[in-house]
Design a protein around this motif. Structure first.
Motif, PDB file in Angstrom:
ATOM      1  N   GLU A 488       0.830  -1.205   0.000  1.00 16.44           N
ATOM      2  CA  GLU A 488       0.000   0.000   0.000  1.00 16.44           C
ATOM      3  C   GLU A 488       0.867   1.257   0.000  1.00 16.44           C
ATOM      4  OE1 GLU A 488      -2.465  -0.417   3.388  1.00 16.44           O
ATOM      5  OE2 GLU A 488      -3.473  -2.237   2.666  1.00 16.44           O
ATOM      6  N   ARG A 489       1.927   1.226   0.806  1.00 17.02           N
ATOM      7  CA  ARG A 489       2.802   2.409   0.864  1.00 17.02           C
ATOM      8  C   ARG A 489       3.551   2.605  -0.461  1.00 17.02           C
ATOM      9  NH1 ARG A 489       3.861   0.461   6.210  1.00 17.02           N
ATOM     10  NH2 ARG A 489       5.884  -0.389   5.565  1.00 17.02           N
ATOM     11  N   GLU A 492       1.169   4.186  -2.984  1.00 19.66           N
ATOM     12  CA  GLU A 492       0.973   5.608  -2.664  1.00 19.66           C
ATOM     13  C   GLU A 492       2.189   6.435  -3.063  1.00 19.66           C
ATOM     14  OE1 GLU A 492       0.215   8.423   1.283  1.00 19.66           O
ATOM     15  OE2 GLU A 492      -0.100   6.253   1.391  1.00 19.66           O
ATOM     16  N   ARG A 495       2.492   6.649  -6.976  1.00 20.45           N
ATOM     17  CA  ARG A 495       1.483   7.523  -7.571  1.00 20.45           C
ATOM     18  C   ARG A 495       1.919   8.983  -7.495  1.00 20.45           C
ATOM     19  NH1 ARG A 495      -4.012   4.736  -5.110  1.00 20.45           N
ATOM     20  NH2 ARG A 495      -4.200   3.094  -6.700  1.00 20.45           N
ATOM     21  N   ARG A 496       2.653   9.298  -6.456  1.00 15.74           N
ATOM     22  CA  ARG A 496       3.124  10.669  -6.271  1.00 15.74           C
ATOM     23  C   ARG A 496       4.380  10.943  -7.095  1.00 15.74           C
ATOM     24  NH1 ARG A 496       4.136  10.144  -1.527  1.00 15.74           N
ATOM     25  NH2 ARG A 496       6.414  10.078  -1.543  1.00 15.74           N
TER      26      ARG A 496
END
Length: 520
Positions: A488-489, A492, A495-496
């Motif tokens: 999950e990290r 995230e 995506r950034r």
């Protein structure tokens, strides 16, 4: 004597040559005995020349396009579209002409260069082939086009005395005769009249049965591809590697960085993998010499893909995608009998075998050979990691021709870069510095490329490093003991920092790497 080639003569020559090869295509295919009696020499030479002609710019007023530019386009198109051993060597005739014209030379120098280039391109040159005919033509070139064509035909007549395979079949060399037909077209382009030659007599196919084979005596496939992004030294090493895999090795270039690679072999995967290690292979084609299918009555199905995978979750992903799976266990080394049993358990007549581990490549090759001896067709698709195996499986199409499907899977695997994270258990000195116990090492291509304080930071750093060379999809496989939020990290963070890349996370279940990444 006419040594100069202008743009009008060059166009007339290649158009007449294509017409001549088209006219004699059946005869040339019919006497094709060496190096493999697969009845396609005339077809391959014609298709190669047509590819060159198609690359020529549109006809313009005289002098609008320099003849050297036309010749370069012709040569490049022929190389990119070369078919088979004979077509590949024919492309070197056109390259020799192009290089001579670029240097301000004419036909004589062009044929001399062509003979040298063609002979240098063949790993094991033999007399009684196209090479002998090109040598004879080059020697006669100072006396003009008719002398070139006459010398070529005289050399063709000698080929049965130079190659036992031709003598036994009672035919001349098909590729050599094709070259002579090309030189007859030159005479026609210069004089307007084609030389009178005796028509090629093709023996009945039944009469050739005793000397013909379904393919090479030792190898069952023809592999060809274009190769970019490499150097002359690496190409020399590739040629040596291919000689170790098969025969009829021809590696030719166009002088501008593109190479055409040709080999007869049985280990198709190894031939393609050698290209991947050398540069960027593309336009890959694989043809089977023996068109006869195995006795499918004893097989439960026609085709299967078998993956050797570490990690129960990754194994389940492969099964859900339609693959058969041999799941490895920690501390257990797979042996030949186990791998062969897995191949036989597929019940398929044709099996694409993906080991997903470079250390199993040699074993897979031996098992594939043993399975082929027993009548089952097994092709090893080069894969060094689970992400490569899954990428290959993603493009598998059961409705596609098996050879084309193997090529597509090999290209997908080759286009996937792999990395992974491990936790250091002891103090060590790595390529990127000193690491302490508990620190995270990022691995890529078998080398330590980074040291990170924890898995989350290591995952981001490794993904960022792997995406530096580009990529559209990142696949993350979480290890058996990896925390659930690691994926999950990573999603995230990427995506950034890399919004251009899609990220997919799966639980792989492997015990050696907390995280494995694939970038394609």
């Amino acid at each position: 004597m006419r040594d100069a080639l202008d743009e009008d003569l060059l166009r007339r020559w290649v158009e007449a040559a294509a017409t001549g090869l088209r006219r004699h295509r059946g005869e040339l295919d019919g006497i094709n005995v060496f190096p493999v009696a697969d009845s396609d020499t005339g077809s391959n030479m014609l298709l190669t020349l047509e590819s060159g002609v198609a690359a020529l710019p549109a006809a313009l007023p005289a002098g609008a396009v320099p003849v050297a530019e036309l010749a370069a386009a012709l040569s490049g198109g022929a190389l990119r579209g070369a078919r088979g051993n004979s077509g590949t060597i024919l492309s070197q005739l056109l390259r020799g002409l192009a290089e001579a014209l670029a240097a301000g030379e004419g036909l004589t120098e062009g044929l001399r260069r062509a003979a040298v280039l063609a002979r240098a391109a063949v790993a094991e040159p033999l007399e009684g082939t196209m090479l002998s005919v090109l040598d004879a033509a080059a020697h006669a070139a100072p006396d003009g086009p008719l002398a070139v064509a006459d010398a070529a035909h005289a050399a063709v007549a000698r080929t049965p005395t130079q190659l036992p395979e031709l003598a036994r079949a009672g035919v001349v060399d098909a590729g050599g005769l094709g070259v002579a037909i090309v030189f007859d077209a030159l005479v026609e382009a210069c004089s307007g009249e084609s030389p009178a030659r005796s028509r090629v007599v093709v023996r009945e196919k039944a009469a050739l049965t005793a000397v013909r084979e379904s393919g090479s005596p030792e190898y069952d496939s023809e592999v060809m591809y274009l190769l970019d992004g490499t150097t002359g030294d690496k190409v020399d090493e590739l040629r040596r590697t291919l000689v170790g895999l098969g025969d009829s090795v021809v590696v030719v270039g166009d002088g501008s960085g593109t190479w055409n690679v040709h080999v007869h072999c049985s280990d198709v995967g190894a031939a393609i993998e050698a290209g991947v290690e050398t540069g960027r292979p593309h336009r890959i084609s694989v043809l089977r010499f023996d068109e006869r299918q195995p006795d499918r009555a004893r097989f439960l199905r026609s085709r299967a893909v078998l993956l050797v995978i570490a990690g129960p979750d990754a194994a389940q992903l492969a099964r859900e995608a339609g693959a058969d799976v041999l799941e490895t266990r920690p501390g257990h080394a797979i042996g030949g009998r186990e791998l062969l049993a897995a191949v036989e358990a597929t019940g398929a007549a044709h099996v694409a075998l993906l080991t997903c581990d470079v250390s199993l490549a040699g074993l897979a090759g031996r098992v594939a050979a043993e399975a082929r001896d027993a009548g089952r067709e097994v092709v090893v698709v080069p894969t060094v990691s689970v992400p490569q195996g899954l990428s290959a499986l993603a493009v598998h199409d059961p409705s596609r021709n098996p050879a084309d499907d193997v090529v597509a899977m090999a290209e997908a695997a080759a286009g996937t870069r792999t990395g992974g994270l491990v936790v250091a258990e002891a103090e060590a000195l790595t390529w990127v510095g000193h690491c302490a116990p508990g620190e995270v090492l990022g691995m890529s291509e078998g080398e330590v490329v980074l040291i990170a304080p924890d898995l989350s930071v290591g995952a981001l750093w490794l993904a960022h490093r792997m995406l530096t060379g580009g990529g559209e999809l990142v696949t993350a496989l979480l290890g058996a003991d990896a925390p659930a939020d690691l994926g999950e990290r990573l999603v995230e963070d990427l995506r950034r920092t890399h919004p251009e890349a899609d990220v997919v996370v799966h639980r792989g279940g492997q015990v050696d790497f907390p995280l494995v990444l694939g970038v394609e």
